[in-house]
Scaffold this active site. Structure first.
Site, mmCIF file in Angstrom:
data_model
loop_
_atom_site.group_PDB
_atom_site.id
_atom_site.type_symbol
_atom_site.label_atom_id
_atom_site.label_comp_id
_atom_site.label_asym_id
_atom_site.label_seq_id
_atom_site.Cartn_x
_atom_site.Cartn_y
_atom_site.Cartn_z
ATOM 1 N N CYS A 123 0.843 -1.194 0.000
ATOM 2 C CA CYS A 123 0.000 0.000 0.000
ATOM 3 C C CYS A 123 0.881 1.248 0.000
ATOM 4 O O CYS A 123 1.859 1.326 0.748
ATOM 5 C CB CYS A 123 -0.902 0.017 1.228
ATOM 6 S SG CYS A 123 -1.910 -1.481 1.411
ATOM 7 N N CYS A 214 -10.960 -0.129 -0.259
ATOM 8 C CA CYS A 214 -10.489 -0.241 1.114
ATOM 9 C C CYS A 214 -11.000 0.995 1.844
ATOM 10 O O CYS A 214 -10.564 2.109 1.545
ATOM 11 C CB CYS A 214 -8.970 -0.326 1.144
ATOM 12 S SG CYS A 214 -8.258 -0.317 2.809
ATOM 13 N N ARG A 286 -9.502 -5.109 8.883
ATOM 14 C CA ARG A 286 -8.096 -4.895 9.216
ATOM 15 C C ARG A 286 -7.923 -4.269 10.587
ATOM 16 O O ARG A 286 -8.502 -3.221 10.881
ATOM 17 C CB ARG A 286 -7.417 -4.020 8.166
ATOM 18 C CG ARG A 286 -5.941 -3.739 8.483
ATOM 19 C CD ARG A 286 -5.269 -2.959 7.377
ATOM 20 N NE ARG A 286 -5.217 -3.749 6.166
ATOM 21 C CZ ARG A 286 -5.298 -3.236 4.931
ATOM 22 N NH1 ARG A 286 -5.446 -1.938 4.773
ATOM 23 N NH2 ARG A 286 -5.229 -4.025 3.884
#
Length: 372
Positions: A123, A214, A286
């Protein structure tokens, strides 16, 4: 599945008549969660809530596999936004220096090291309100070269219009991160330089371009339990759900307006993780920022509650993250293992892709002078 317009659900939905019967909740994927539904889940006895979250988790995932991501700040500091939690904001004096966009070669080297350390996703984050085209051209080449290493790619660059999202998708970007941060009702207490609707619009552009989303939020910013429920409602009523849902615990940074906010009870954080798992059963949830301050027991509860993704490495953009050896030791204690990503390319094919990308970069003179 077609994507519902995200801006259409920027206000909390009306109360749903759908039942919270446990047998149904464990198998249904829903997009019509009411605020009352979610508050009811958050208020369940702790053992009952975690039991239900575990049931949902096991229906859709290996309960002992954790997806590993590594995050690199490719452009740090001097962000024009005024997010009250963020040390990168140019509005606050946090001692964080301003840096230019990293050179492509440095990013690729970091990605290779992350892959070798066990990450399946890389990322990259830049402190921009929205990327300029000359910067985006460099970012697109980063995506191509990191993807050639066999990694999933993720970017967070601020707001995107439809054309920018399409360019990133065409370059092969897998995920775009753009958090909602908090509830619509509490949002104005945290950020004034960007509206909630603009955040939803960026997510809509990303989805329309064909990329995975995300998107999550930050808890512990002084919000109420109802605000946490409202944030989860916004995420859970996106159709389809975000593929990755980061739940961040606020990292209090000196110089930001939230440096002295009261700590959130760790069990309330775990409740948020568990309800996110129930509401979005097929998403990776997450355990994100704030792990440096968490005990091993709190992290273990988060995995039990349905978290199955972490950032692996020593920093998250500008804040500390548990070191690699600590993570490995914790995984050993809990019997966890990294989730394996299926990669279509052979090693030789990956090398061919990387060599072609490097050749294209040299031809197009896309190296970015970070000292300029």
């Amino acid at each position: 599945m077609t994507s519902t317009s995200l801006s259409a659900i920027s206000s909390p939905a009306t109360s749903s008549s759908a039942s919270l019967n446990p047998a149904q909740a464990n198998c249904e994927v829903r997009y019509d969660w009411s605020l009352d539904d979610i508050e009811t889940l958050l208020a369940l006895p702790f053992n009952d809530l975690l039991f239900r979250a575990q049931q949902v988790h096991r229906e859709h995932f290996d309960p002992n596999a954790v997806q590993i991501s590594t995050l690199l700040s490719i452009k740090t500091g001097a962000c024009p936004e005024d997010c009250k939690y963020c040390p990168q904001s140019g509005h606050y004096n946090t001692g964080l220096g301003k840096e230019k966009l990293l050179e492509i070669e440095k990013v690729v080297n970091q990605a290779r090291a992350a892959r070798d350390a066990g990450a399946s996703r890389f990322c990259m984050g830049a402190a921009w309100r929205s990327p300029r085209q000359k910067d985006l051209d460099v970012v697109l080449e980063m995506v191509r070269q990191v993807k050639a290493l066999g990694l999933e790619t993720c970017m967070t660059l601020g707001m995107l219009d439809g054309d920018q999202a399409s360019q990133l998708a065409d370059a092969g970007l897998d995920y775009y991160n753009h958090n909602l941060d908090t509830s619509p009702e509490y949002y104005g207490e945290i950020i004034t330089t960007r509206t909630y609707g603009e955040r939803l619009e960026t997510l809509d552009n990303v989805r329309q371009a064909g990329m995975s989303i995300c998107s999550g939020g930050i808890v512990g910013m002084g919000e109420s339990s109802r605000d946490r429920a409202s944030l989860l409602q916004q995420l859970a009523n996106l159709d389809p759900h975000p593929e990755s849902v980061p739940i961040n615990m606020l990292v209090k940074v000196a110089g930001t307006p939230l440096e002295d906010v009261d700590d959130l009870d760790p069990l309330d954080f775990i409740r948020t993780i568990a309800v996110a798992r129930i509401l979005m059963p097929k998403s990776h949830v997450r355990l994100s920022a704030g792990r440096e301050q968490m005990s091993e027991s709190t992290q273990a509860l988060a995995f039990l509650a349905g978290a199955n993704s972490i950032f692996h490495g020593e920093t998250l953009l500008t804040t500390a993250n548990p070191q690699l050896e600590r993570d490995r030791a914790l995984f050993d204690k809990l019997g966890l293992h990294p989730e394996q990503r299926e990669v279509c390319h052979s090693d030789s094919e990956q090398q061919q892709h990387l060599e072609a990308a490097i050749q294209r970069q040299a031809t197009e003179s896309l190296y970015y002078d970070a000292s300029a």
